[in-house]
Design a protein around this motif. Structure first.
Motif, PDB file in Angstrom:
ATOM      1  N   VAL A  58       0.427  -1.433  -0.018  1.00  0.00           N
ATOM      2  CA  VAL A  58       0.198   0.239   0.366  1.00  0.00           C
ATOM      3  C   VAL A  58       0.842   0.869   0.054  1.00  0.00           C
ATOM      4  O   VAL A  58       0.937   1.995  -0.792  1.00  0.00           O
ATOM      5  N   ASP A  69      -4.701   1.444  -6.923  1.00  0.00           N
ATOM      6  CA  ASP A  69      -5.617   0.557  -7.355  1.00  0.00           C
ATOM      7  C   ASP A  69      -5.980  -1.125  -6.080  1.00  0.00           C
ATOM      8  O   ASP A  69      -5.051  -1.752  -7.055  1.00  0.00           O
ATOM      9  N   ARG A  70      -6.117  -1.084  -4.989  1.00  0.00           N
ATOM     10  CA  ARG A  70      -6.516  -1.750  -4.529  1.00  0.00           C
ATOM     11  C   ARG A  70      -6.786  -1.964  -3.056  1.00  0.00           C
ATOM     12  O   ARG A  70      -7.272  -1.209  -2.725  1.00  0.00           O
ATOM     13  N   LEU A  71      -6.979  -3.434  -3.474  1.00  0.00           N
ATOM     14  CA  LEU A  71      -8.054  -3.600  -2.285  1.00  0.00           C
ATOM     15  C   LEU A  71      -7.641  -5.133  -1.398  1.00  0.00           C
ATOM     16  O   LEU A  71      -6.952  -5.862  -0.989  1.00  0.00           O
ATOM     17  N   VAL A  72      -7.525  -4.262   0.221  1.00  0.00           N
ATOM     18  CA  VAL A  72      -6.974  -5.027   1.280  1.00  0.00           C
ATOM     19  C   VAL A  72      -8.288  -6.237   1.826  1.00  0.00           C
ATOM     20  O   VAL A  72      -8.893  -5.317   2.377  1.00  0.00           O
ATOM     21  N   CYS A  73      -8.347  -7.290   1.536  1.00  0.00           N
ATOM     22  CA  CYS A  73      -8.958  -8.455   2.442  1.00  0.00           C
ATOM     23  C   CYS A  73      -8.510  -9.056   3.707  1.00  0.00           C
ATOM     24  O   CYS A  73      -7.605  -8.994   3.173  1.00  0.00           O
ATOM     25  N   LYS A  80      -6.098  -4.424   8.989  1.00  0.00           N
ATOM     26  CA  LYS A  80      -6.970  -3.383   7.966  1.00  0.00           C
ATOM     27  C   LYS A  80      -6.610  -2.042   8.661  1.00  0.00           C
ATOM     28  O   LYS A  80      -6.042  -1.366   7.853  1.00  0.00           O
TER      29      LYS A  80
END
Length: 169
Positions: A58, A69-73, A80
């Motif tokens: 990130v 353009d990043r999704l942290v799951c 998080k």
């Protein structure tokens, strides 16, 4: 048959969106300095390798001149919020304001408290914006956002209202 047509249309739309986003200039934040590393050291837990990788990814994305353009799951307790805290501090230290959208008023309150505690002692101002915040306080928050006197706002979909203006989001 209709499903395959719809999936193809969705894929085309996504490709178009990614092409448009790729052409947009982003904001390259400065590389982490000693002050930022001092903040990282105040995290009371030892990061797992996956958490460290997510944090590094990130922060590296934020240093690039393209939009991130990043999704942290991750599950409960994954870290998080800590990732969001570090990204927030990096953004504020880079001269930008931060808006964090939460799905419920309860989560807004929890995040506002966590962010205020974790960023306490650092030159970062944090406020919450939801229906649970009194109107007078909402007005003060909106004014501070527009004037650039507030660094971080955590809110529900209230953040998407037409009267919410930022000086430099």
């Amino acid at each position: 048959r209709n499903v395959s047509v719809e999936v193809k249309k969705m894929a085309e739309d996504l490709l178009q969106l990614y092409a448009q986003r790729g052409a947009l200039p982003g904001h390259a934040f400065p590389v982490a300095d000693a002050l930022f590393h001092e903040f990282e050291a105040t995290f009371v837990f030892e990061e797992t390798p996956d958490q460290r990788q997510a944090i590094d990814d990130v922060l590296a994305d934020m240093e690039r001149p393209q939009p991130m353009d990043r999704l942290v799951c991750g599950g409960v307790g994954y870290g998080k919020t800590e990732i969001a805290l570090r990204a927030t501090l990096k953004a504020v230290m880079g001269g930008k304001q931060v808006a964090i959208l939460a799905p419920t008023t309860v989560l807004v309150g929890q995040h506002a408290q966590t962010f205020a505690e974790r960023l306490g002692g650092w030159p970062v101002t944090v406020a919450a914006l939801s229906r649970f915040v009194p109107r007078r306080q909402q007005a003060e928050t909106l004014s501070a956002l527009a004037e650039g006197k507030l660094d971080v706002v955590i809110g529900t979909h209230r953040l998407l209202s037409g009267d919410v203006r930022f000086k430099d989001l």
